[in-house]
Design a protein around this motif. Structure first.
Motif, PDB file in Angstrom:
ATOM      1  N   PRO A 148     -10.599  -6.073 -95.661  1.00  0.00           N
ATOM      2  CA  PRO A 148     -11.136  -7.340 -96.168  1.00  0.00           C
ATOM      3  C   PRO A 148     -10.224  -8.549 -95.915  1.00  0.00           C
ATOM      4  CG  PRO A 148     -11.277  -5.624 -97.842  1.00  0.00           C
ATOM      5  CD  PRO A 148     -10.451  -5.079 -96.725  1.00  0.00           C
ATOM      6  N   LEU A 149      -8.952  -8.304 -95.645  1.00  0.00           N
ATOM      7  CA  LEU A 149      -7.986  -9.391 -95.456  1.00  0.00           C
ATOM      8  C   LEU A 149      -7.686  -9.690 -93.997  1.00  0.00           C
ATOM      9  CD1 LEU A 149      -5.420  -8.239 -98.170  1.00  0.00           C
ATOM     10  CD2 LEU A 149      -7.256  -9.925 -98.416  1.00  0.00           C
ATOM     11  N   LEU A 150      -8.192  -8.865 -93.100  1.00  0.00           N
ATOM     12  CA  LEU A 150      -7.795  -8.905 -91.699  1.00  0.00           C
ATOM     13  C   LEU A 150      -8.758  -9.730 -90.855  1.00  0.00           C
ATOM     14  CD1 LEU A 150      -5.453  -7.594 -90.196  1.00  0.00           C
ATOM     15  CD2 LEU A 150      -6.964  -5.698 -89.637  1.00  0.00           C
ATOM     16  N   ASP A 151      -8.193 -10.660 -90.087  1.00  0.00           N
ATOM     17  CA  ASP A 151      -8.977 -11.440 -89.131  1.00  0.00           C
ATOM     18  C   ASP A 151      -9.090 -10.664 -87.823  1.00  0.00           C
ATOM     19  OD1 ASP A 151     -10.332 -13.506 -87.853  1.00  0.00           O
ATOM     20  OD2 ASP A 151      -8.508 -14.592 -87.358  1.00  0.00           O
ATOM     21  N   LYS A 152      -7.936 -10.185 -87.315  1.00  0.00           N
ATOM     22  CA  LYS A 152      -7.957  -9.356 -86.109  1.00  0.00           C
ATOM     23  C   LYS A 152      -6.719  -8.471 -86.076  1.00  0.00           C
ATOM     24  CE  LYS A 152      -6.308 -12.995 -82.964  1.00  0.00           C
ATOM     25  NZ  LYS A 152      -6.580 -13.666 -81.690  1.00  0.00           N
ATOM     26  N   VAL A 153      -6.840  -7.430 -85.255  1.00  0.00           N
ATOM     27  CA  VAL A 153      -5.775  -6.440 -85.127  1.00  0.00           C
ATOM     28  C   VAL A 153      -5.632  -6.085 -83.650  1.00  0.00           C
ATOM     29  CG1 VAL A 153      -7.326  -4.470 -85.528  1.00  0.00           C
ATOM     30  CG2 VAL A 153      -4.879  -4.232 -86.011  1.00  0.00           C
ATOM     31  N   CYS A 154      -4.417  -5.754 -83.253  1.00  0.00           N
ATOM     32  CA  CYS A 154      -4.149  -5.245 -81.917  1.00  0.00           C
ATOM     33  C   CYS A 154      -3.289  -4.000 -82.089  1.00  0.00           C
ATOM     34  CB  CYS A 154      -3.423  -6.291 -81.088  1.00  0.00           C
ATOM     35  SG  CYS A 154      -2.989  -5.738 -79.419  1.00  0.00           S
ATOM     36  N   THR A 179      -4.329 -14.550 -99.494  1.00  0.00           N
ATOM     37  CA  THR A 179      -3.226 -15.203-100.204  1.00  0.00           C
ATOM     38  C   THR A 179      -1.900 -14.556 -99.812  1.00  0.00           C
ATOM     39  OG1 THR A 179      -3.284 -13.717-102.107  1.00  0.00           O
ATOM     40  CG2 THR A 179      -4.754 -15.651-102.171  1.00  0.00           C
ATOM     41  N   SER A 180      -0.806 -15.241-100.065  1.00  0.00           N
ATOM     42  CA  SER A 180       0.510 -14.666 -99.753  1.00  0.00           C
ATOM     43  C   SER A 180       0.752 -13.413-100.589  1.00  0.00           C
ATOM     44  CB  SER A 180       1.627 -15.684 -99.954  1.00  0.00           C
ATOM     45  OG  SER A 180       1.667 -16.139-101.278  1.00  0.00           O
ATOM     46  N   GLU A 181       0.222 -13.369-101.806  1.00  0.00           N
ATOM     47  CA  GLU A 181       0.365 -12.172-102.647  1.00  0.00           C
ATOM     48  C   GLU A 181      -0.391 -10.993-102.036  1.00  0.00           C
ATOM     49  OE1 GLU A 181      -0.613 -15.191-103.947  1.00  0.00           O
ATOM     50  OE2 GLU A 181       1.285 -15.706-104.909  1.00  0.00           O
ATOM     51  N   GLN A 182      -1.575 -11.253-101.499  1.00  0.00           N
ATOM     52  CA  GLN A 182      -2.350 -10.182-100.861  1.00  0.00           C
ATOM     53  C   GLN A 182      -1.631  -9.669 -99.612  1.00  0.00           C
ATOM     54  OE1 GLN A 182      -5.989 -12.526-100.545  1.00  0.00           O
ATOM     55  NE2 GLN A 182      -7.045 -11.080-101.914  1.00  0.00           N
ATOM     56  N   VAL A 183      -1.108 -10.590 -98.818  1.00  0.00           N
ATOM     57  CA  VAL A 183      -0.377 -10.197 -97.606  1.00  0.00           C
ATOM     58  C   VAL A 183       0.860  -9.391 -97.973  1.00  0.00           C
ATOM     59  CG1 VAL A 183       0.904 -11.059 -95.603  1.00  0.00           C
ATOM     60  CG2 VAL A 183      -1.293 -12.101 -96.224  1.00  0.00           C
ATOM     61  N   GLN A 184       1.589  -9.825 -98.991  1.00  0.00           N
ATOM     62  CA  GLN A 184       2.767  -9.076 -99.439  1.00  0.00           C
ATOM     63  C   GLN A 184       2.376  -7.692 -99.938  1.00  0.00           C
ATOM     64  OE1 GLN A 184       4.685 -11.635-102.308  1.00  0.00           O
ATOM     65  NE2 GLN A 184       5.446 -13.026-100.731  1.00  0.00           N
ATOM     66  N   GLY A 185       1.214  -7.588-100.568  1.00  0.00           N
ATOM     67  CA  GLY A 185       0.720  -6.283-101.009  1.00  0.00           C
ATOM     68  C   GLY A 185       0.455  -5.352 -99.834  1.00  0.00           C
ATOM     69  N   ILE A 186      -0.076  -5.890 -98.749  1.00  0.00           N
ATOM     70  CA  ILE A 186      -0.319  -5.084 -97.543  1.00  0.00           C
ATOM     71  C   ILE A 186       1.005  -4.665 -96.913  1.00  0.00           C
ATOM     72  CG2 ILE A 186      -1.215  -5.167 -95.166  1.00  0.00           C
ATOM     73  CD1 ILE A 186      -3.385  -4.774 -97.365  1.00  0.00           C
ATOM     74  N   GLU A 187       1.951  -5.583 -96.844  1.00  0.00           N
ATOM     75  CA  GLU A 187       3.278  -5.245 -96.301  1.00  0.00           C
ATOM     76  C   GLU A 187       3.883  -4.075 -97.077  1.00  0.00           C
ATOM     77  OE1 GLU A 187       4.398  -9.873 -95.098  1.00  0.00           O
ATOM     78  OE2 GLU A 187       5.250  -8.982 -96.908  1.00  0.00           O
ATOM     79  N   LYS A 188       3.832  -4.162 -98.392  1.00  0.00           N
ATOM     80  CA  LYS A 188       4.392  -3.110 -99.249  1.00  0.00           C
ATOM     81  C   LYS A 188       3.619  -1.811 -99.084  1.00  0.00           C
ATOM     82  CE  LYS A 188       5.607  -2.062-103.992  1.00  0.00           C
ATOM     83  NZ  LYS A 188       5.084  -2.078-105.330  1.00  0.00           N
ATOM     84  N   LYS A 209      -3.368 -10.181 -87.711  1.00  0.00           N
ATOM     85  CA  LYS A 209      -3.613 -11.588 -88.007  1.00  0.00           C
ATOM     86  C   LYS A 209      -4.492 -11.579 -89.246  1.00  0.00           C
ATOM     87  CE  LYS A 209      -5.562 -15.931 -86.369  1.00  0.00           C
ATOM     88  NZ  LYS A 209      -6.613 -16.238 -87.314  1.00  0.00           N
ATOM     89  N   PHE A 210      -3.974 -12.120 -90.322  1.00  0.00           N
ATOM     90  CA  PHE A 210      -4.718 -12.138 -91.568  1.00  0.00           C
ATOM     91  C   PHE A 210      -5.690 -13.318 -91.598  1.00  0.00           C
ATOM     92  CE2 PHE A 210      -0.978  -9.650 -92.585  1.00  0.00           C
ATOM     93  CZ  PHE A 210      -1.536  -8.592 -93.282  1.00  0.00           C
ATOM     94  N   LYS A 211      -6.749 -13.168 -92.375  1.00  0.00           N
ATOM     95  CA  LYS A 211      -7.702 -14.258 -92.570  1.00  0.00           C
ATOM     96  C   LYS A 211      -6.988 -15.422 -93.253  1.00  0.00           C
ATOM     97  CE  LYS A 211     -11.811 -11.375 -93.038  1.00  0.00           C
ATOM     98  NZ  LYS A 211     -12.869 -10.910 -93.959  1.00  0.00           N
ATOM     99  N   ASP A 212      -7.449 -16.629 -92.974  1.00  0.00           N
ATOM    100  CA  ASP A 212      -6.870 -17.815 -93.625  1.00  0.00           C
ATOM    101  C   ASP A 212      -7.024 -17.738 -95.139  1.00  0.00           C
ATOM    102  OD1 ASP A 212      -6.147 -18.845 -91.157  1.00  0.00           O
ATOM    103  OD2 ASP A 212      -7.943 -20.097 -90.977  1.00  0.00           O
TER     104      ASP A 212
END
Length: 124
Positions: free
Chosen positions: A110-116, A39-48, A33-36
């Motif tokens: 730095p981008l993560l709200d929570k992880v499971c 950004t979508s670019e940051q999330v896409q960077g993590i996916e990649k 779960k990413f922090k609010d």
């Protein structure tokens, strides 16, 4: 004679079960779960980066990921699922402290709200 056959069958079943557990893939399932503020670019960077990570560590035998599409609304805010497969637990134990994994975690935190995280030995 019947008890000897039964004992042999029980031993054979036990040995087969143990061999199967040793040969079964080891799964590492991670939900993010990413922090609010991510950004979508940051999330896409993590996916990649996560997908690339799977190619950089040779104990990874399988990798797939996706985003939540469940209509049930039970995801508790988790949006991403990453499914990493290893031959065995030793593969995961080599993966976790690996420098490439640690570098990825440094980008992610730095981008993560929570992880499971859920690990299991695959059964059929």
């Amino acid at each position: 004679m019947k008890s000897a056959v039964f004992a042999f069958a029980l031993l054979l079943t036990t040995m087969t079960t143990l061999a199967s557990a040793e040969d079964a893939p080891y799964r590492h399932v991670v939900f993010f779960k990413f922090k609010d503020s991510a950004t979508s670019e940051q999330v896409q960077g993590i996916e990649k980066a996560f997908a690339e990570l799977a190619t950089k560590i040779n104990t990874v035998t399988g990798f797939e990921w996706g985003t939540n599409v469940s209509p049930e609304g039970l995801n508790d805010g988790f949006t991403h699922c990453f499914f990493v497969t290893f031959k065995d637990k030793a593969g995961l134990e080599a993966y976790l402290p690996h420098a490439e994994h640690q570098a990825f975690v440094s980008k992610l935190k730095p981008l993560l709200d929570k992880v499971c995280v859920l690990d299991y030995v695959a059964k059929k």
